[in-house]
Motif scaffolding. Sequence first.
Motif, PDB file in Angstrom:
ATOM      1  N   ALA A 137      -1.417   0.866  -4.784  1.00  0.00           N
ATOM      2  CA  ALA A 137      -0.587  -0.175  -4.172  1.00  0.00           C
ATOM      3  C   ALA A 137       0.259  -0.831  -5.252  1.00  0.00           C
ATOM      4  N   PHE A 174       0.841  -1.201   0.000  1.00  0.00           N
ATOM      5  CA  PHE A 174       0.000   0.000   0.000  1.00  0.00           C
ATOM      6  C   PHE A 174       0.874   1.249   0.000  1.00  0.00           C
ATOM      7  N   VAL A 187      -7.312   3.560  -4.175  1.00  0.00           N
ATOM      8  CA  VAL A 187      -6.180   2.952  -3.472  1.00  0.00           C
ATOM      9  C   VAL A 187      -5.027   2.735  -4.442  1.00  0.00           C
TER      10      VAL A 187
END
Length: 258
Positions: free
Chosen positions: A179, A165, A177
């Motif tokens: 990552a 992450f 997100v």
Amino acid sequence: MAAINAMTLITDAQRYSGGVRWAEPWLLEMTSVAGALILVPAVAALERRVPLASGMTLRNGAVLIAASVPFSLAHVGIMVGLRTALIPSVTGKTYTFFVDPLTDLLYEYRKDLFLYAVLVGLLTLSRQIELGRQEAAAARAEARKSGRLTLKSQGHTIHLRARDFTWAQASGNYVDVMAAGKSYLPRTTLNDLEEQLHSASVDVVRVHRSRLVNREQITEVRPTRNGDVEIHLADGTTVKGSRRYRDRLSPPDTTPPR
């Protein structure tokens, strides 16, 4: 609602007919409430069998709508039974409901349909909240056990290594997100994501009310003229931080006590 209706009946009676026994309006309204409460377990059982939040929303919705008819009939039956038993002993009057059965039942059905819809809506909402809590708890447990994030996106479940992450930003009902150089858009909240990462022992820090950063990925923090900060990450990304969260970027004090 029952209390408001009872007081309205009393006020109207005082205004237009000179008065009414206070017990009668309360009996009329509370017997209706009692009938509804008695039926709540049956409605809850039906909602569990045919939930709206499922892959068969249209079919289940039709079943739930059709069930409003027996709900109304049962509610009227319980309500009339209670009133027939209680009103004569309290007021000395004989209670009569079915003056015109069809008209009376349609009148009650209109009111019961709203009540029934509220019950189904509340049950559906409580189910969704509880399922969300269970899924969040399971995701935290998985993160703690395996070090993986569990994210829901468009009907799919995505598992990511928590250590990969980099940062995340809230976007409405979703969170963007980042990552391992890839972007994901799961339906979650920033708080739930942060709790998963903490459960996986990843040192994340909130740098803005809508942004979350992996502290290990931070290479440089630069203040701006307005007091905010620019956070440079190992992958070359620059994330803007708010002055309100600036103190959280300071490294923890590891000086041993004297």
